[in-house]
Design a protein around this motif. Structure first.
Motif, PDB file in Angstrom:
ATOM      1  N   ASN A 105       0.827  -1.201   0.000  1.00 26.20           N
ATOM      2  CA  ASN A 105       0.000   0.000   0.000  1.00 26.20           C
ATOM      3  C   ASN A 105       0.863   1.254   0.000  1.00 26.20           C
ATOM      4  O   ASN A 105       2.063   1.218   0.296  1.00 26.20           O
ATOM      5  CB  ASN A 105      -0.914   0.013   1.215  1.00 26.20           C
ATOM      6  N   ALA A 106       0.269   2.356  -0.358  1.00 23.21           N
ATOM      7  CA  ALA A 106       0.932   3.665  -0.323  1.00 23.21           C
ATOM      8  C   ALA A 106      -0.115   4.712   0.052  1.00 23.21           C
ATOM      9  O   ALA A 106      -1.232   4.697  -0.476  1.00 23.21           O
ATOM     10  CB  ALA A 106       1.563   4.000  -1.678  1.00 23.21           C
ATOM     11  N   ASP A 107       0.236   5.591   0.961  1.00 22.45           N
ATOM     12  CA  ASP A 107      -0.671   6.624   1.455  1.00 22.45           C
ATOM     13  C   ASP A 107      -0.250   7.996   0.933  1.00 22.45           C
ATOM     14  O   ASP A 107       0.860   8.180   0.429  1.00 22.45           O
ATOM     15  CB  ASP A 107      -0.679   6.628   2.984  1.00 22.45           C
ATOM     16  N   VAL A 108      -1.149   8.956   1.072  1.00 20.36           N
ATOM     17  CA  VAL A 108      -0.885  10.320   0.626  1.00 20.36           C
ATOM     18  C   VAL A 108      -0.468  11.170   1.825  1.00 20.36           C
ATOM     19  O   VAL A 108      -1.133  11.161   2.868  1.00 20.36           O
ATOM     20  CB  VAL A 108      -2.125  10.942  -0.046  1.00 20.36           C
ATOM     21  N   ALA A 152      -6.130   5.322  -7.380  1.00 19.23           N
ATOM     22  CA  ALA A 152      -6.127   4.269  -6.371  1.00 19.23           C
ATOM     23  C   ALA A 152      -6.075   2.901  -7.033  1.00 19.23           C
ATOM     24  O   ALA A 152      -6.819   2.638  -7.984  1.00 19.23           O
ATOM     25  CB  ALA A 152      -7.363   4.380  -5.479  1.00 19.23           C
ATOM     26  N   ARG A 153      -5.210   2.046  -6.525  1.00 21.82           N
ATOM     27  CA  ARG A 153      -5.090   0.666  -7.009  1.00 21.82           C
ATOM     28  C   ARG A 153      -5.655  -0.263  -5.949  1.00 21.82           C
ATOM     29  O   ARG A 153      -5.239  -0.243  -4.793  1.00 21.82           O
ATOM     30  CB  ARG A 153      -3.625   0.340  -7.289  1.00 21.82           C
ATOM     31  N   GLY A 161      -8.009  -5.633 -11.450  1.00 20.82           N
ATOM     32  CA  GLY A 161      -8.628  -4.468 -10.845  1.00 20.82           C
ATOM     33  C   GLY A 161      -8.403  -3.205 -11.658  1.00 20.82           C
ATOM     34  O   GLY A 161      -7.323  -2.977 -12.204  1.00 20.82           O
ATOM     35  N   GLN A 162      -9.432  -2.380 -11.752  1.00 20.74           N
ATOM     36  CA  GLN A 162      -9.329  -1.118 -12.475  1.00 20.74           C
ATOM     37  C   GLN A 162      -8.699  -0.056 -11.578  1.00 20.74           C
ATOM     38  O   GLN A 162      -8.918  -0.044 -10.361  1.00 20.74           O
ATOM     39  CB  GLN A 162     -10.721  -0.635 -12.917  1.00 20.74           C
ATOM     40  N   THR A 163      -7.939   0.827 -12.172  1.00 25.07           N
ATOM     41  CA  THR A 163      -7.395   1.961 -11.432  1.00 25.07           C
ATOM     42  C   THR A 163      -8.521   2.949 -11.173  1.00 25.07           C
ATOM     43  O   THR A 163      -9.177   3.423 -12.111  1.00 25.07           O
ATOM     44  CB  THR A 163      -6.268   2.645 -12.219  1.00 25.07           C
ATOM     45  N   ARG A 164      -8.749   3.260  -9.919  1.00 19.45           N
ATOM     46  CA  ARG A 164      -9.874   4.102  -9.524  1.00 19.45           C
ATOM     47  C   ARG A 164      -9.437   5.553  -9.389  1.00 19.45           C
ATOM     48  O   ARG A 164      -8.233   5.869  -9.289  1.00 19.45           O
ATOM     49  CB  ARG A 164     -10.490   3.635  -8.196  1.00 19.45           C
ATOM     50  N   LEU A 165     -10.422   6.444  -9.338  1.00 21.30           N
ATOM     51  CA  LEU A 165     -10.178   7.874  -9.131  1.00 21.30           C
ATOM     52  C   LEU A 165     -10.948   8.323  -7.900  1.00 21.30           C
ATOM     53  O   LEU A 165     -12.185   8.344  -7.906  1.00 21.30           O
ATOM     54  CB  LEU A 165     -10.613   8.678 -10.364  1.00 21.30           C
ATOM     55  N   HIS A 166     -10.222   8.661  -6.845  1.00 18.32           N
ATOM     56  CA  HIS A 166     -10.840   9.060  -5.590  1.00 18.32           C
ATOM     57  C   HIS A 166     -10.732  10.569  -5.396  1.00 18.32           C
ATOM     58  O   HIS A 166      -9.738  11.185  -5.782  1.00 18.32           O
ATOM     59  CB  HIS A 166     -10.170   8.340  -4.411  1.00 18.32           C
ATOM     60  N   LEU A 167     -11.782  11.113  -4.781  1.00 18.18           N
ATOM     61  CA  LEU A 167     -11.855  12.554  -4.499  1.00 18.18           C
ATOM     62  C   LEU A 167     -12.011  12.743  -2.996  1.00 18.18           C
ATOM     63  O   LEU A 167     -12.962  12.230  -2.401  1.00 18.18           O
ATOM     64  CB  LEU A 167     -13.031  13.188  -5.242  1.00 18.18           C
ATOM     65  N   LEU A 168     -11.081  13.462  -2.392  1.00 15.76           N
ATOM     66  CA  LEU A 168     -11.120  13.738  -0.961  1.00 15.76           C
ATOM     67  C   LEU A 168     -11.424  15.201  -0.727  1.00 15.76           C
ATOM     68  O   LEU A 168     -10.760  16.078  -1.292  1.00 15.76           O
ATOM     69  CB  LEU A 168      -9.778  13.377  -0.316  1.00 15.76           C
ATOM     70  N   ASP A 183     -16.396   1.394 -15.655  1.00 12.91           N
ATOM     71  CA  ASP A 183     -15.685   0.127 -15.798  1.00 12.91           C
ATOM     72  C   ASP A 183     -14.480   0.263 -16.725  1.00 12.91           C
ATOM     73  O   ASP A 183     -14.360  -0.430 -17.738  1.00 12.91           O
ATOM     74  CB  ASP A 183     -16.636  -0.944 -16.330  1.00 12.91           C
ATOM     75  N   ARG A 184     -13.584   1.154 -16.364  1.00 13.75           N
ATOM     76  CA  ARG A 184     -12.349   1.361 -17.105  1.00 13.75           C
ATOM     77  C   ARG A 184     -11.274   1.823 -16.118  1.00 13.75           C
ATOM     78  O   ARG A 184     -11.588   2.323 -15.032  1.00 13.75           O
ATOM     79  CB  ARG A 184     -12.511   2.422 -18.202  1.00 13.75           C
ATOM     80  N   SER A 185     -10.020   1.659 -16.502  1.00 18.56           N
ATOM     81  CA  SER A 185      -8.924   2.147 -15.666  1.00 18.56           C
ATOM     82  C   SER A 185      -8.670   3.617 -15.965  1.00 18.56           C
ATOM     83  O   SER A 185      -8.421   3.991 -17.116  1.00 18.56           O
ATOM     84  CB  SER A 185      -7.648   1.332 -15.918  1.00 18.56           C
ATOM     85  N   VAL A 186      -8.711   4.422 -14.936  1.00 19.08           N
ATOM     86  CA  VAL A 186      -8.535   5.869 -15.076  1.00 19.08           C
ATOM     87  C   VAL A 186      -7.050   6.203 -15.121  1.00 19.08           C
ATOM     88  O   VAL A 186      -6.232   5.589 -14.434  1.00 19.08           O
ATOM     89  CB  VAL A 186      -9.212   6.598 -13.900  1.00 19.08           C
ATOM     90  N   SER A 187      -6.692   7.201 -15.929  1.00 18.91           N
ATOM     91  CA  SER A 187      -5.305   7.662 -15.997  1.00 18.91           C
ATOM     92  C   SER A 187      -5.290   9.165 -16.271  1.00 18.91           C
ATOM     93  O   SER A 187      -6.275   9.745 -16.722  1.00 18.91           O
ATOM     94  CB  SER A 187      -4.529   6.922 -17.096  1.00 18.91           C
TER      95      SER A 187
END
Length: 301
Positions: A105-108, A152-153, A161-168, A183-187
Motif C-alpha cells: 500500500n501507499a498513502d498520501v 487508487a489501485r 482491478g481497475q485503477t480508480r479515481l478518488h476525491l477527498l 468500468d475502465r482504468s482511469v489515468s
C-alpha cells in the motif's frame, strides 16, 4: 589452493556469484539485489533571465543542488503542488515494521514548506489519505485548495482491478470514488481551472477518449461525460480558463495539437505537422466489428 582462493576473490570483486535475499529481486534490465530508495528534493529555479544566465546559478543547476524534502529508509513519489506553492502532496509507505518488499500500500502525505521554499531540514510528512484496501498514487490538489484527487489501485483485486479515481474533501474529510460505476482504468487526471470539474483519460473500445466529471451535484450521483471519440486517442492534455488543449492521435493522422471548449465542443486543430508526408501515404483503415456472446455480452474486435 592459492590459485583457487585467487579465483574466488576475483569472482567476489566482480560480483560473482550474486547473492539475492529479497522478494523484489528483478530490476528494469537486471537483477536488483540491493534495496534502493527514492527521495524528493526541491530546487530553486531562476527568478529572472539575468539570474538564469549567471555562471554561479548554472553551475548549481547542473550540479543538481537542491534541498532534500524527504529522508529515511522509505521511498517517496511526487504528486502535485498546492496552488500557493506552500505544500507538496506525495505518496509513500511509511511502514517501519515490515520489509519494504512486503509493503504494497501507499498513502498520501503533505509536505509543508516555508515561505522561501527551501526548508533547513526535511519537513515532517503529514498524513492526508490512507486506506488498507487501496494504494494511492499521483495525488493532485484542486486549484482552490479544497479537494484532492488521487489514483487508487485496489489491493484486493490485483489481477484485473481497475485503477480508480478518488476525491477527498480536505475540509470535511469525505471521500468519494468518482469511478465506482466506470468500468475502465482511469489515468492522467487533471483539474479544471475553476475546480468544478475533473478531467481524465481511459483506454476504452479501441481508443483513449478524454472524459470529464462535474462536481456540482455529486449527491445525485457521478456523471461521467465522454468528450472525444473512441476512434481517437488523447495522449496528453491540459485544462485552462478558456478550455482544453490536447494532443490527438488518429488512424488518419498520428499526432496533432487541438484546442476545444471545456466541454470538448468546437474542437479545432492548431497544428498540421504531418500534412505534407501524409499526402503520399496510403493508410490502412481498421474495421470495427461486434459479436454478441450467448450470455448477451457484446464483444468488439
Amino acid at each position: 589452493i592459492e590459485q583457487i582462493r585467487a579465483w574466488l576473490d576475483r569472482n567476489e570483486r566482480e560480483g560473482e556469484p550474486r547473492v539475492v535475499d529479497r522478494l523484489n529481486l528483478q530490476g528494469e534490465t537486471d537483477l536488483a539485489p540491493e534495496i534502493r530508495y527514492s527521495h524528493l528534493h526541491v530546487l530553486q529555479v531562476a527568478e529572472n533571465r539575468e539570474q538564469a544566465e549567471s555562471l554561479e546559478w548554472l553551475r548549481g543547476w547542473k550540479a543538481g543542488r537542491g534541498t532534500p524534502l524527504t529522508q529515511g529508509y522509505f521511498s517517496f513519489a511526487a504528486g502535485g503542488w498546492s496552488a500557493d506553492g506552500a505544500s507538496l502532496f506525495v505518496t509513500a509507505a511509511l511502514d517501519s515494521a515490515r520489509h519494504p518488499d512486503r509493503v504494497d500500500n501507499a498513502d498520501v502525505y503533505r509536505l509543508d514548506l516555508p515561505d522561501d521554499g527551501a526548508p533547513e531540514s526535511p519537513p515532517h510528512p503529514v498524513l492526508v489519505l490512507a486506506s488498507e484496501r487501496y494504494a494511492y498514487f499521483a495525488p493532485l490538489p484542486s486549484p482552490d485548495g479544497r479537494y484532492l484527487l488521487a489514483l487508487a489501485r485496489d489491493l484486493e483485486d490485483r489481477g484485473y482491478g481497475q485503477t480508480r479515481l478518488h476525491l477527498l474533501d480536505l475540509q470535511s474529510g469525505d471521500l468519494v470514488d468518482l469511478s465506482a460505476e466506470f468500468d475502465r482504468s482511469v489515468s492522467s487526471p487533471a483539474w479544471a481551472a475553476d475546480s468544478r470539474s475533473v478531467y481524465f483519460t481511459a483506454n476504452s473500445n479501441g481508443g483513449t477518449p478524454l472524459y470529464r466529471i462535474g462536481l456540482r451535484n455529486l449527491r445525485r450521483g457521478v456523471q461521467v461525460e465522454r468528450l472525444t471519440t473512441f476512434e481517437s486517442g488523447v495522449r496528453s492534455y491540459d485544462a485552462g480558463p478558456e478550455g482544453i488543449a490536447y494532443v490527438l492521435t488518429e488512424v488518419a493522422n498520428p499526432y496533432e495539437l487541438y484546442a476545444a471548449r471545456a466541454d470538448g465542443s468546437r474542437a479545432r486543430a492548431l497544428s498540421d505537422f504531418n500534412a505534407s508526408w501524409l499526402e503520399g501515404v496510403a493508410l490502412s483503415q481498421p474495421l470495427r466489428e461486434r459479436l454478441t456472446r450467448p450470455d448477451g455480452t457484446l464483444v468488439e474486435y
